[in-house]
Design a protein around this motif. Structure first.
Motif, short mmCIF file in Angstrom:
data_model
loop_
_atom_site.label_atom_id
_atom_site.label_comp_id
_atom_site.label_asym_id
_atom_site.label_seq_id
_atom_site.Cartn_x
_atom_site.Cartn_y
_atom_site.Cartn_z
N UNK A 273 5.67 2.11 1.18
CA UNK A 273 5.10 2.22 0.02
C UNK A 273 4.56 0.45 -0.69
N UNK A 274 4.11 1.55 -1.89
CA UNK A 274 3.12 0.15 -2.50
C UNK A 274 3.31 -1.13 -2.12
N UNK A 275 4.32 -1.55 -2.76
CA UNK A 275 5.22 -3.51 -1.93
C UNK A 275 5.06 -3.47 -0.18
N UNK A 276 5.11 -2.83 0.43
CA UNK A 276 4.78 -3.20 1.10
C UNK A 276 3.26 -2.88 2.40
N UNK A 277 2.48 -2.22 1.62
CA UNK A 277 1.32 -1.91 1.29
C UNK A 277 0.73 -3.70 0.47
N UNK A 278 1.07 -3.76 -0.49
CA UNK A 278 0.43 -5.05 -1.01
C UNK A 278 0.57 -6.04 0.18
N UNK A 279 1.54 -6.53 1.02
CA UNK A 279 2.35 -7.05 1.73
C UNK A 279 1.36 -6.85 3.05
N UNK A 280 0.63 -4.99 3.41
CA UNK A 280 0.08 -5.52 4.64
C UNK A 280 -1.46 -6.04 4.08
N UNK A 281 -1.49 -5.70 3.10
CA UNK A 281 -3.28 -6.08 3.30
C UNK A 281 -4.10 -7.43 2.72
N UNK A 282 -2.61 -7.94 2.25
CA UNK A 282 -2.98 -9.41 1.44
C UNK A 282 -2.40 -10.34 2.90
N UNK A 283 -2.22 -9.82 4.70
CA UNK A 283 -2.33 -10.23 5.26
C UNK A 283 -3.31 -9.85 5.69
N UNK A 284 -3.92 -9.03 5.88
CA UNK A 284 -5.51 -8.79 6.10
C UNK A 284 -6.80 -9.63 5.43
N UNK A 285 -6.19 -9.75 3.97
CA UNK A 285 -7.70 -9.96 3.26
C UNK A 285 -7.17 -11.89 3.64
N UNK A 286 -6.39 -12.28 4.42
CA UNK A 286 -6.32 -14.09 4.73
C UNK A 286 -6.66 -14.10 6.17
N UNK A 287 -6.75 -12.77 6.53
CA UNK A 287 -6.98 -12.85 8.20
C UNK A 287 -8.69 -13.43 8.21
N UNK A 288 -9.39 -12.26 7.21
CA UNK A 288 -10.33 -12.74 6.98
C UNK A 288 -10.73 -13.91 6.32
#
Length: 367
Positions: A273-288
């Motif tokens: 769902x959207x809340x989990x997707x936001x968590x995933x995308x934020x962690x992806x962004x932090x990784x980069x």
């Protein structure tokens, strides 16, 4: 003119409506018959025959019990009507072949070519995963799920919170699922030619939720100069071994993701769902960002576009949307819904390219 005729004309729409309901009511026989064709090996038999095959030749190869032989023409007629085989009319020049000329011949279509065992893009494992009692027995509980507090139909059917929890307690089903996803990933070979610019300037990439590395092996071989990390749950990658520029790392995408120039999310976000997707995308962004070179997130997923897509393409996307709702309390998204996710995650620049059939390539840029 009889009253019967008049009533039949005035009620035409009702009869058409009833026919439509019957069509959908019994449409579950399509995947059931598709699975039967795969189990019988019909696509492989036709492929190995080297030319369109007659029913008698197919029957001879299948060795069906005599009592079931009469079912084969009906099965092939049904599957051909649904675009899974082609009916071929062959005309001969001499009278000796007249009897064979009258027989119906069947050939593969682009769909059944994907069901030939041992072929490069064999899709049969996905058929075996989807069309099985374990999945269907859960999905038919949607009427209970919609009124309850359960997160998914799997909680109702099996007492687990989600499909992922079900896999965690059932290694056999997890293996079937991973084989299914691997069969889907084989199509990546066909798309790589259009993806050269996507991977330009990348020295390292993390494939989040990369499973057993089917996609990773294809991309890492095509681009041997950059480091490719398949990142998934420790239980998924525990017994997998890297080779060359491909390696496996276990972890939790909701906690932290290994740093890289780019992150690949192939058919991952539609599971959440959207809340989990936001968590995933934020962690992806932090990784980069930790890598410190800019970079981007590469998403391969569905983008619903009813206005521009063909009817059949939209049908596939909407069917998948229903599946995601029941299985994960998640969804397929329109571009507007994707954009909302990106903005809430802090991205303001993205590009969508429809390169993967019913799925699209989405590039999220970190400036």
């Amino acid at each position: 003119m009889s009253d019967c005729h008049n009533n039949g004309g005035s009620n035409k729409n009702l009869f058409e409506g009833q026919a439509l309901l019957y069509k959908h009511l019994f449409s579950f026989f399509t995947p059931v018959c598709l699975k039967l064709a795969v189990k019988l090996g019909i696509p492989t038999i036709i492929h190995n025959h080297g030319k369109p095959i007659t029913l008698s030749e197919l029957l001879s190869a299948l060795h069906l019990p005599p009592s079931k032989a009469c079912f084969l023409p009906r099965l092939m007629r049904f599957l051909a009507h649904n675009g899974l085989f082609n009916i071929v009319r062959i005309h001969y020049d001499n009278a000796e072949q007249e009897a064979e000329e009258k027989e119906t011949h069947y050939a593969l279509t682009s769909a059944s070519e994907l069901l030939v065992e041992g072929s490069e893009n064999c899709f049969s494992p996905m058929i075996k995963f989807v069309v099985q009692p374990t999945m269907i027995d859960a999905w038919i509980r949607m009427d209970e799920w919609i009124y309850g507090e359960e997160n998914s139909v799997f909680e109702i059917a099996y007492g687990v919170n989600s499909l992922w929890d079900f896999f965690a307690s059932n290694n056999e089903q997890m293996n079937i699922f991973n084989e299914a996803l691997a069969s889907d990933s084989q199509m990546m070979n066909l798309a790589l030619g259009a993806c050269n610019s996507v991977f330009e300037g990348i020295e390292s990439i993390v494939d989040v939720g990369g499973g057993n590395g089917a996609t990773g092996k294809i991309i890492s071989e095509a681009y041997p100069k950059f480091q490719y990390i398949v990142f998934d749950l420790p239980s998924v990658v525990a017994n997998l071994h890297g080779i060359g520029n491909l390696s496996y790392v276990g972890g939790d995408m909701f906690k932290s993701i290994p740093e890289a120039d780019a992150i690949l999310l192939k058919w991952v976000l539609h599971d959440w769902n959207d809340d989990y997707c936001i968590k995933i995308l934020k962690n992806c962004k932090e990784s980069i960002v930790r890598k410190g070179k800019g970079g981007k997130i590469i998403i391969i997923d569905v983008v619903i576009n009813e206005e521009e897509d063909k009817y059949e393409t939209t049908q596939v996307k909407l069917l998948l949307d229903m599946t995601m709702a029941a299985s994960h309390n998640a969804k397929e998204r329109t571009e507007k819904e994707w954009k909302k996710l990106f903005i809430e995650t802090g991205f303001n620049r993205y590009k969508i390219s429809p390169l993967f059939g019913f799925r699209s390539l989405i590039e999220l840029y970190i400036i």
